[in-house]
Design an enzyme around this catalytic site. Structure first.
Site, mmCIF file in Angstrom:
data_model
loop_
_atom_site.group_PDB
_atom_site.id
_atom_site.type_symbol
_atom_site.label_atom_id
_atom_site.label_comp_id
_atom_site.label_asym_id
_atom_site.label_seq_id
_atom_site.Cartn_x
_atom_site.Cartn_y
_atom_site.Cartn_z
ATOM 1 N N THR A 1 -21.363 9.109 36.721
ATOM 2 C CA THR A 1 -22.394 10.063 37.113
ATOM 3 C C THR A 1 -23.692 9.761 36.400
ATOM 4 O O THR A 1 -23.708 9.527 35.203
ATOM 5 C CB THR A 1 -22.007 11.532 36.839
ATOM 6 O OG1 THR A 1 -23.140 12.351 37.106
ATOM 7 C CG2 THR A 1 -21.572 11.763 35.404
ATOM 8 N N ASP B 1 -25.757 11.913 35.874
ATOM 9 C CA ASP B 1 -26.095 13.132 35.139
ATOM 10 C C ASP B 1 -25.618 13.120 33.695
ATOM 11 O O ASP B 1 -26.047 13.945 32.893
ATOM 12 C CB ASP B 1 -25.512 14.352 35.858
ATOM 13 C CG ASP B 1 -26.152 14.554 37.223
ATOM 14 O OD1 ASP B 1 -27.339 14.222 37.371
ATOM 15 O OD2 ASP B 1 -25.465 15.031 38.131
#
Lengths: 425, 425
Positions: free
Chosen positions: B147, B149
């Site tokens: 990810t 993020d």
């Protein structure tokens, strides 16, 4: 005025200035200028913030910089001495500014002036080249080409364009791989907004990302064409239905039938002002409203013209070459010329630098040829590919530090002591 | 459930699926998976479009791809087999979906399932890992981290993040060189909007572009802090007055005191809808309205997570390593684990891959430590730099073709013949 040879000035200094929007490779031109002049034993001053530095007598002594620092300019984006947007008026309208330039040139024994910019700068360079006759000061002025817009006349292409073209083609390719993999449940339409208010050269370069109607970009919107909403939506829909997703590249200068920039025709900012620089969100909202597709859009703005880490080697080499040639022309006594790039072969790509008269370049604009756009207006032709493809060839990755960042140069920019009173411009 | 060793299954196939938003290096993980499995003589199927492909029995036979094609995945962005945003419900709420997965696994003798994604995907992987006991089918499930993020628990960092961090730091540096050179007569405030709706990891990485208060980025806006308009404007003004210009990096997730996303609090699109994905234009309008400075803003959107051409070598290596480890864990009989990255030294940076229990990862979110943000909330601390700096180290430029574009791989993605009736999900 055609190229005008005079005997070389035996002594004196050379002034170099950067003008207008900067590029990923304008400093490569600076390196070409300084290294060529050093090779001839000529001192190079740089004007701080372009022509403003010349008017304000804010000069930088580049002889204080090491050879390594000058060499690092070849891979450093931005304008190392500062640039500006400032256009000199005509000699009739503002004689005081020209008189001031002569005063500054004279005070610092500047006999060669190299002005590195686009159309407006070529005009300024032309005016300064005429000062010798008009005001009795012996100066040779050479324009040096630079613009991401690729809209200078005579030259086959403009240093700065090849790198933004490469950035745009690679970004289109990479983002499309992302969109393609998520389209089943996520974004179906991706819109990339690129620079180009009056000419679609940068948007056209996105077309190099793929070939054939199923490859991205599926739609390019050019400022050369009036935006046809129905045709655009029909092509988006057909592409999503056939391919599963659609990549659109839009020039910021796309206009509607009323002649308005699409970017200004709809969106308002938080204060109710028309919002500039955003044709992508307007198109995205249209796609969502009329077709219901999930969208994403990107607006790389300055990133596209400063991304030296992904510059075109061809472009970086040409940027250096025009700087070097400008010094050679100046020292050979030429005046009112610009080193331009002449293409001698498409494949293999070959080019050379030649002098061209500034009065053939100043205040003109090179339009994209009509045969570069496909009949439906949404793509580029084989002729466009032949022209564009060589300009993005080759990589010129900057050296990187152990910290993972490019090692961009930073100059000392040592000021030359002022000799004149301040000037109110 | 803690790591659970069973005797390795003697035969069977391995299914690999990509989930959620893709990254510049998720395909490097795919390469790690496929190359490791091939080395053990195990056939890898890939699910088309993530878990949807498993439900729909849309499987891809990766054994039809050449070694060169699989190797090219190491430098190809996007998701090579397609990804999706689709979260399985709990076993109680949708037993039919799980039963379908068992049917598909069983029909194709799938004994190992590797699910490559973020928090939600770890949850899905955990549920599937429990099917063995709950539904009597012998399956080992391994979560594989991915990810941009960077918000997965347990692992020190997430494959995908290092490359977007590097993109953000380099873009901040490059655009700032551009702004600095033009600030005298043009843009004084540049705003770069980056991803990060709930956590400011990507915005924090921009801080690596410079050190000291005069270097960019001068202001970072994090979703962790409530937007303080007065403090923001005061810092913009002070920076422009001191430095001459100001670079702001804003996370898309910045919220006002009322808890609204700034991106949604003001701007309306052409149809009067709140416009999403644009905190930068809202901030730019604010700067113009209250301080009068000329601005530019950029929103790279997908470009930041697909820019494989400027990926972090550290990130690309870690992405490959977790894929390889996932296969090793699976074939060793482990279940309900994820290979995570454990940092053993900051400088020199050293890391290793270890298994961690999926139930310690699923549905959790790693927040940015409070001591990563400076007291005024607009910058990153030395602790943040120590953590972030190693993740962007090293370049992993993809090979480029003679056409100037990266040579990104393209798979044949040969479908496996279906054996089951269609499934309505």
């Amino acid at each position: 005025m055609s190229p005008n040879r005079r005997p070389p000035a035996p002594t004196g200094n050379l002034l170099y200035a950067q003008s207008g929007g900067v590029t990923a490779v304008i400093n490569a031109t600076a390196a070409g200028v300084i290294e060529a002049a050093r090779g001839q034993g000529v001192k190079v001053y740089a004007a701080r913030n372009g022509i403003l530095g010349a008017l304000r007598e804010e000069l930088i002594d580049t002889s204080k910089e090491s050879a390594a620092a000058i060499s690092a300019l070849r891979h450093t984006p931005g304008g190392a001495f500062g640039s500006c947007r400032y256009k000199l008026k005509s000699l009739e309208d503002n004689r005081a500014e020209y008189a001031r330039l002569i005063d500054v040139f004279s005070a610092h024994d500047i006999r060669w002036f190299l002005y590195n910019g686009g159309n407006d700068s070529a005009d300024t360079a032309l005016k300064i080249s005429q000062l010798g006759e008009a005001m009795g000061y012996d100066i040779r002025c050479i324009g040096v080409p630079k613009t991401v817009d690729n809209d200078l006349a005579v030259t086959d292409c403009c240093p700065g364009f090849g790198s933004v073209a490469k950035y745009t083609a690679i970004s289109t390719l990479e983002a499309s791989l992302d969109v393609a993999s998520m389209a089943e449940t996520s974004t179906k339409v991706f819109i990339l907004e690129v620079m180009g208010r009056h000419a679609g050269w940068i948007a056209a370069a996105a077309g190099l990302a793929g070939e054939g109607e199923d490859e991205p970009p599926h739609i390019i919107l050019f400022p050369e064409n009036t935006f046809d909403e129905a045709a655009f939506l029909a092509k988006v829909k057909a592409t999503v239905e056939r391919v599963g997703w659609c990549t659109v590249v839009a020039s910021e200068g796309v206009r509607n039938a009323a002649g308005q920039f699409l970017a200004e025709a709809g969106t308002r900012d938080a204060f109710g002002h028309a919002q500039l620089g955003g044709v992508a969100p307007v198109l995205a909202a249209l796609v969502k409203e009329k077709l219901g597709y999930k969208y994403h859009w990107a607006l790389p703005d300055y990133l596209q013209r400063s991304a030296r880490n992904m510059a075109s080697k061809t472009d970086a080499n040409q940027a250096y070459a025009v700087g070097k040639a400008a010094v050679e022309y100046a020292l050979a006594g030429m005046n009112a010329v610009m080193p331009v790039i002449t293409r001698t072969s498409d494949a293999p790509y070959r080019w050379k630098i030649e002098p061209a008269a500034l009065d053939q370049i100043a205040n003109r604009e090179k339009k994209m040829p009509a045969d570069f756009l496909t009949l439906d207006g949404f793509g580029i032709t084989a002729a466009a590919r032949r022209y564009l493809a060589p300009l993005i060839q080759g990589e010129a990755h900057p050296p990187h530090g152990r910290n993972g960042l490019p090692k961009y140069g930073r100059l000392k920019n040592t000021a030359v002591a002022k000799k004149l009173p301040a000037f109110k411009h």
